[in-house]
Scaffold this motif. Structure first.
Motif, PDB file in Angstrom:
ATOM      1  N   SER A 135      45.620  19.181  37.217  1.00 40.45           N
ATOM      2  CA  SER A 135      44.264  18.728  37.484  1.00 40.45           C
ATOM      3  C   SER A 135      43.752  17.833  36.366  1.00 40.45           C
ATOM      4  CB  SER A 135      43.313  19.929  37.628  1.00 40.45           C
ATOM      5  OG  SER A 135      41.980  19.495  37.781  1.00 40.45           O
ATOM      6  N   TRP A 136      43.050  16.775  36.758  1.00 40.54           N
ATOM      7  CA  TRP A 136      42.331  15.962  35.788  1.00 40.54           C
ATOM      8  C   TRP A 136      41.190  16.788  35.222  1.00 40.54           C
ATOM      9  CZ3 TRP A 136      37.247  14.168  35.358  1.00 40.54           C
ATOM     10  CH2 TRP A 136      37.045  13.160  34.403  1.00 40.54           C
ATOM     11  N   THR A 137      40.872  16.545  33.945  1.00 39.12           N
ATOM     12  CA  THR A 137      39.699  17.170  33.345  1.00 39.12           C
ATOM     13  C   THR A 137      38.883  16.117  32.600  1.00 39.12           C
ATOM     14  OG1 THR A 137      41.026  17.781  31.414  1.00 39.12           O
ATOM     15  CG2 THR A 137      40.594  19.500  33.041  1.00 39.12           C
ATOM     16  N   TYR A 138      37.645  16.421  32.437  1.00 37.42           N
ATOM     17  CA  TYR A 138      36.721  15.557  31.691  1.00 37.42           C
ATOM     18  C   TYR A 138      37.147  15.509  30.228  1.00 37.42           C
ATOM     19  CZ  TYR A 138      32.302  14.260  29.385  1.00 37.42           C
ATOM     20  OH  TYR A 138      31.331  13.669  28.605  1.00 37.42           O
ATOM     21  N   GLY A 139      37.456  14.314  29.735  1.00 32.67           N
ATOM     22  CA  GLY A 139      37.850  14.133  28.341  1.00 32.67           C
ATOM     23  C   GLY A 139      37.276  12.838  27.805  1.00 32.67           C
ATOM     24  N   PRO A 140      36.075  12.876  27.257  1.00 35.63           N
ATOM     25  CA  PRO A 140      35.410  11.650  26.819  1.00 35.63           C
ATOM     26  C   PRO A 140      35.976  11.108  25.513  1.00 35.63           C
ATOM     27  CG  PRO A 140      34.086  13.537  26.206  1.00 35.63           C
ATOM     28  CD  PRO A 140      35.269  14.075  26.979  1.00 35.63           C
ATOM     29  N   GLY A 141      35.570   9.898  25.172  1.00 35.56           N
ATOM     30  CA  GLY A 141      35.877   9.354  23.853  1.00 35.56           C
ATOM     31  C   GLY A 141      36.934   8.277  23.822  1.00 35.56           C
ATOM     32  N   TYR A 142      38.020   8.488  24.564  1.00 34.71           N
ATOM     33  CA  TYR A 142      39.059   7.459  24.608  1.00 34.71           C
ATOM     34  C   TYR A 142      39.879   7.611  25.881  1.00 34.71           C
ATOM     35  CZ  TYR A 142      42.456  10.983  22.932  1.00 34.71           C
ATOM     36  OH  TYR A 142      43.256  12.085  22.796  1.00 34.71           O
ATOM     37  N   ILE A 143      40.641   6.583  26.197  1.00 33.99           N
ATOM     38  CA  ILE A 143      41.444   6.563  27.419  1.00 33.99           C
ATOM     39  C   ILE A 143      42.807   7.172  27.142  1.00 33.99           C
ATOM     40  CG2 ILE A 143      42.467   5.106  29.199  1.00 33.99           C
ATOM     41  CD1 ILE A 143      39.439   5.109  29.277  1.00 33.99           C
ATOM     42  N   ARG A 144      43.105   8.286  27.779  1.00 30.30           N
ATOM     43  CA  ARG A 144      44.370   8.971  27.564  1.00 30.30           C
ATOM     44  C   ARG A 144      45.417   8.486  28.570  1.00 30.30           C
ATOM     45  NH1 ARG A 144      39.941  11.709  26.434  1.00 30.30           N
ATOM     46  NH2 ARG A 144      39.878  13.237  24.729  1.00 30.30           N
ATOM     47  N   PRO A 145      46.703   8.487  28.195  1.00 34.82           N
ATOM     48  CA  PRO A 145      47.750   7.977  29.096  1.00 34.82           C
ATOM     49  C   PRO A 145      48.006   8.891  30.291  1.00 34.82           C
ATOM     50  CG  PRO A 145      48.734   8.918  27.124  1.00 34.82           C
ATOM     51  CD  PRO A 145      47.242   8.919  26.890  1.00 34.82           C
ATOM     52  N   LEU A 146      48.736   8.372  31.259  1.00 33.12           N
ATOM     53  CA  LEU A 146      49.079   9.114  32.467  1.00 33.12           C
ATOM     54  C   LEU A 146      50.374   9.907  32.314  1.00 33.12           C
ATOM     55  CD1 LEU A 146      48.512   6.293  35.155  1.00 33.12           C
ATOM     56  CD2 LEU A 146      46.813   7.789  34.108  1.00 33.12           C
ATOM     57  N   SER A 147      51.014   9.794  31.166  1.00 33.28           N
ATOM     58  CA  SER A 147      52.388  10.274  31.003  1.00 33.28           C
ATOM     59  C   SER A 147      52.566  11.757  31.286  1.00 33.28           C
ATOM     60  CB  SER A 147      52.901   9.939  29.600  1.00 33.28           C
ATOM     61  OG  SER A 147      51.958  10.303  28.616  1.00 33.28           O
ATOM     62  N   MET A 148      51.592  12.589  30.898  1.00 36.45           N
ATOM     63  CA  MET A 148      51.763  14.028  31.102  1.00 36.45           C
ATOM     64  C   MET A 148      51.722  14.373  32.587  1.00 36.45           C
ATOM     65  SD  MET A 148      52.395  16.521  29.044  1.00 36.45           S
ATOM     66  CE  MET A 148      53.618  17.121  30.208  1.00 36.45           C
ATOM     67  N   ALA A 149      50.712  13.860  33.290  1.00 34.09           N
ATOM     68  CA  ALA A 149      50.604  14.152  34.721  1.00 34.09           C
ATOM     69  C   ALA A 149      51.797  13.594  35.488  1.00 34.09           C
ATOM     70  CB  ALA A 149      49.295  13.571  35.269  1.00 34.09           C
ATOM     71  N   ASN A 150      52.224  12.373  35.155  1.00 36.09           N
ATOM     72  CA  ASN A 150      53.398  11.777  35.803  1.00 36.09           C
ATOM     73  C   ASN A 150      54.624  12.672  35.663  1.00 36.09           C
ATOM     74  OD1 ASN A 150      52.133   9.405  36.644  1.00 36.09           O
ATOM     75  ND2 ASN A 150      52.732   8.245  34.839  1.00 36.09           N
ATOM     76  N   HIS A 169      42.803   2.215  38.102  1.00 34.59           N
ATOM     77  CA  HIS A 169      41.568   1.714  38.723  1.00 34.59           C
ATOM     78  C   HIS A 169      41.000   0.515  37.977  1.00 34.59           C
ATOM     79  CE1 HIS A 169      37.835   2.038  41.056  1.00 34.59           C
ATOM     80  NE2 HIS A 169      37.180   1.872  39.923  1.00 34.59           N
ATOM     81  N   THR A 170      41.083   0.547  36.637  1.00 34.86           N
ATOM     82  CA  THR A 170      40.542  -0.541  35.831  1.00 34.86           C
ATOM     83  C   THR A 170      41.295  -0.638  34.510  1.00 34.86           C
ATOM     84  OG1 THR A 170      38.569  -1.416  34.712  1.00 34.86           O
ATOM     85  CG2 THR A 170      38.776   0.971  34.814  1.00 34.86           C
ATOM     86  N   GLU A 171      41.416  -1.843  33.999  1.00 32.97           N
ATOM     87  CA  GLU A 171      42.030  -2.064  32.690  1.00 32.97           C
ATOM     88  C   GLU A 171      40.971  -2.278  31.617  1.00 32.97           C
ATOM     89  OE1 GLU A 171      44.826  -5.234  32.980  1.00 32.97           O
ATOM     90  OE2 GLU A 171      46.131  -4.189  34.402  1.00 32.97           O
ATOM     91  N   ASP A 172      39.705  -2.262  32.006  1.00 31.08           N
ATOM     92  CA  ASP A 172      38.608  -2.457  31.074  1.00 31.08           C
ATOM     93  C   ASP A 172      38.234  -1.122  30.428  1.00 31.08           C
ATOM     94  OD1 ASP A 172      35.369  -2.465  30.720  1.00 31.08           O
ATOM     95  OD2 ASP A 172      36.232  -4.438  30.261  1.00 31.08           O
ATOM     96  N   GLU A 173      38.376  -1.027  29.120  1.00 30.68           N
ATOM     97  CA  GLU A 173      38.157   0.244  28.433  1.00 30.68           C
ATOM     98  C   GLU A 173      36.717   0.730  28.573  1.00 30.68           C
ATOM     99  OE1 GLU A 173      38.745   2.325  24.027  1.00 30.68           O
ATOM    100  OE2 GLU A 173      39.141   0.191  24.299  1.00 30.68           O
ATOM    101  N   LYS A 174      35.750  -0.168  28.435  1.00 33.41           N
ATOM    102  CA  LYS A 174      34.342   0.226  28.541  1.00 33.41           C
ATOM    103  C   LYS A 174      34.044   0.774  29.926  1.00 33.41           C
ATOM    104  CE  LYS A 174      29.644  -1.504  27.771  1.00 33.41           C
ATOM    105  NZ  LYS A 174      28.825  -2.693  27.397  1.00 33.41           N
ATOM    106  N   GLU A 175      34.563   0.120  30.953  1.00 34.37           N
ATOM    107  CA  GLU A 175      34.363   0.596  32.317  1.00 34.37           C
ATOM    108  C   GLU A 175      35.049   1.937  32.524  1.00 34.37           C
ATOM    109  OE1 GLU A 175      35.204  -0.748  36.978  1.00 34.37           O
ATOM    110  OE2 GLU A 175      35.890  -2.016  35.315  1.00 34.37           O
ATOM    111  N   GLY A 176      36.253   2.072  31.970  1.00 34.69           N
ATOM    112  CA  GLY A 176      36.987   3.323  32.100  1.00 34.69           C
ATOM    113  C   GLY A 176      36.258   4.499  31.477  1.00 34.69           C
ATOM    114  N   LEU A 177      35.692   4.298  30.289  1.00 36.14           N
ATOM    115  CA  LEU A 177      34.951   5.366  29.630  1.00 36.14           C
ATOM    116  C   LEU A 177      33.700   5.740  30.422  1.00 36.14           C
ATOM    117  CD1 LEU A 177      35.274   4.162  25.921  1.00 36.14           C
ATOM    118  CD2 LEU A 177      36.402   6.133  26.965  1.00 36.14           C
TER     119      LEU A 177
END
Length: 327
Positions: free
Chosen positions: A166-181, A249-257
């Protein structure tokens, strides 16, 4: 058991057969037992050198590999791009051609975009095994240690267990997809029914989804996607809530956060854990944001196996090196 693994790269579990992965776990059992009984195994990789190339910092990955090679009788060199000629533009071929003449294996951690491609270029020219210590697509040593942990809690036969990523709320920075993958592509191969839960903006790589579906179909198990965390947790035997970014969904960090901030209710607490199976376990690769993505009550509670999980990184990584490192 397939013990003909000398020199084999470990970049993703997908490139290893189930028999080969079973061999790693059997060797991990052997080494773990020797650790418990304080029996030396330092002859296994005596005087062997492991290079560890880190593009970012690490706690568990670095120390499990470094302690592991030491316990097997070898030693590790900690490298960074800045402390080598990589930052000055030296390419993968020249780097690995030289290091392979000095040592017997190399681990790489590079979760930046292109990290996996960099490891592939190293492996293309490597005469020593390349270990993926986490990249932008996979985290195979963690996923295999997770499987090993699940089997230690539920037994060797994991068929029929409900495994929730499951995805969880984790603010502050964009974490990679590697663990879920890595989790959704490994667990179906060992008979688990896998549920992937996340808000709509947090899809995983289409190739990883296709792999998960393929493995589930081949194993005769379920692979489901849900957008409701509580519904996903119902009756689960294993829950693995982990934050990742809306990278697809987006490559823009500000939008992602900003998107992450839309879902603060996607956290793990005792109320959600009460929905799971009575004997369920809570897992996390760590570090987890205490009282942000998961409450301390859960992290320190009776369902939590996070420290056993972290310890098992040591035993799995020792087994990998013992089986594959050039002698």
């Amino acid at each position: 058991m397939n013990t003909r693994l000398m020199g084999k790269h470990f970049i993703t579990t997908d490139e290893w057969t189930r028999e080969e992965l079973e061999t790693v776990m059997q060797v991990a059992d052997y080494l773990k037992l020797h650790t418990a009984l304080h029996i030396d195994v330092e002859q296994i990789l005596k005087n062997k050198t492991l290079f560890m190339l880190f593009f970012e910092e690490s706690t568990r990955t670095r120390n499990a590999f470094e302690a592991g090679i030491t316990q097997l009788g070898g030693h590790a060199h900690y490298l960074t791009p800045k402390a080598t000629q990589i930052d000055h533009g030296e390419g993968p071929k020249d780097t690995i051609e030289v290091l392979a003449r000095y040592g017997h294996g190399i681990g790489v951690r590079n979760t930046l975009v292109g990290g996996n491609a960099y490891m592939r270029r190293l492996a293309e020219h490597a005469k020593i095994p390349v270990y993926n210590m986490q990249c932008d697509i996979y985290h195979p040593t963690q996923a295999l240690a997770d499987l090993y942990t699940i089997r230690s809690k539920f037994g060797q036969n994991t068929r029929g267990l409900k495994f929730v990523v499951s995805w969880t709320y984790g603010p502050g920075y964009i974490r990679p997809l590697s663990m879920a993958n890595s989790l959704i592509t490994l667990m179906p191969r060992f008979g688990m029914d896998v549920v992937l839960a996340h808000p709509k903006e947090f899809n995983l790589h289409p190739e990883m989804m296709a792999q998960a579906e393929k493995y589930a179909k081949s194993a005769g198990v379920k692979f489901e996607v849900m957008d409701d965390m509580e519904a996903a947790f119902e009756g689960a035997h294993i829950v693995y809530p982990k934050s990742w970014g809306p990278i697809m969904h987006t490559e823009d960090e500000k939008e992602g956060l900003a998107i992450i901030e839309k879902y603060p209710e996607w956290v793990v607490n005792s109320k959600k854990m009460a929905l799971t199976n009575e004997e369920s376990i809570y897992m996390h690769c760590m570090p987890a944001d205490r009282d942000v993505e998961v409450t301390s009550e859960v992290m320190d509670g009776p369902h939590s196996v996070i420290y056993d999980e972290a310890e098992n990184r040591l035993h799995i990584q020792k087994a990998l090196m013992a089986l594959t490192m050039m002698r």
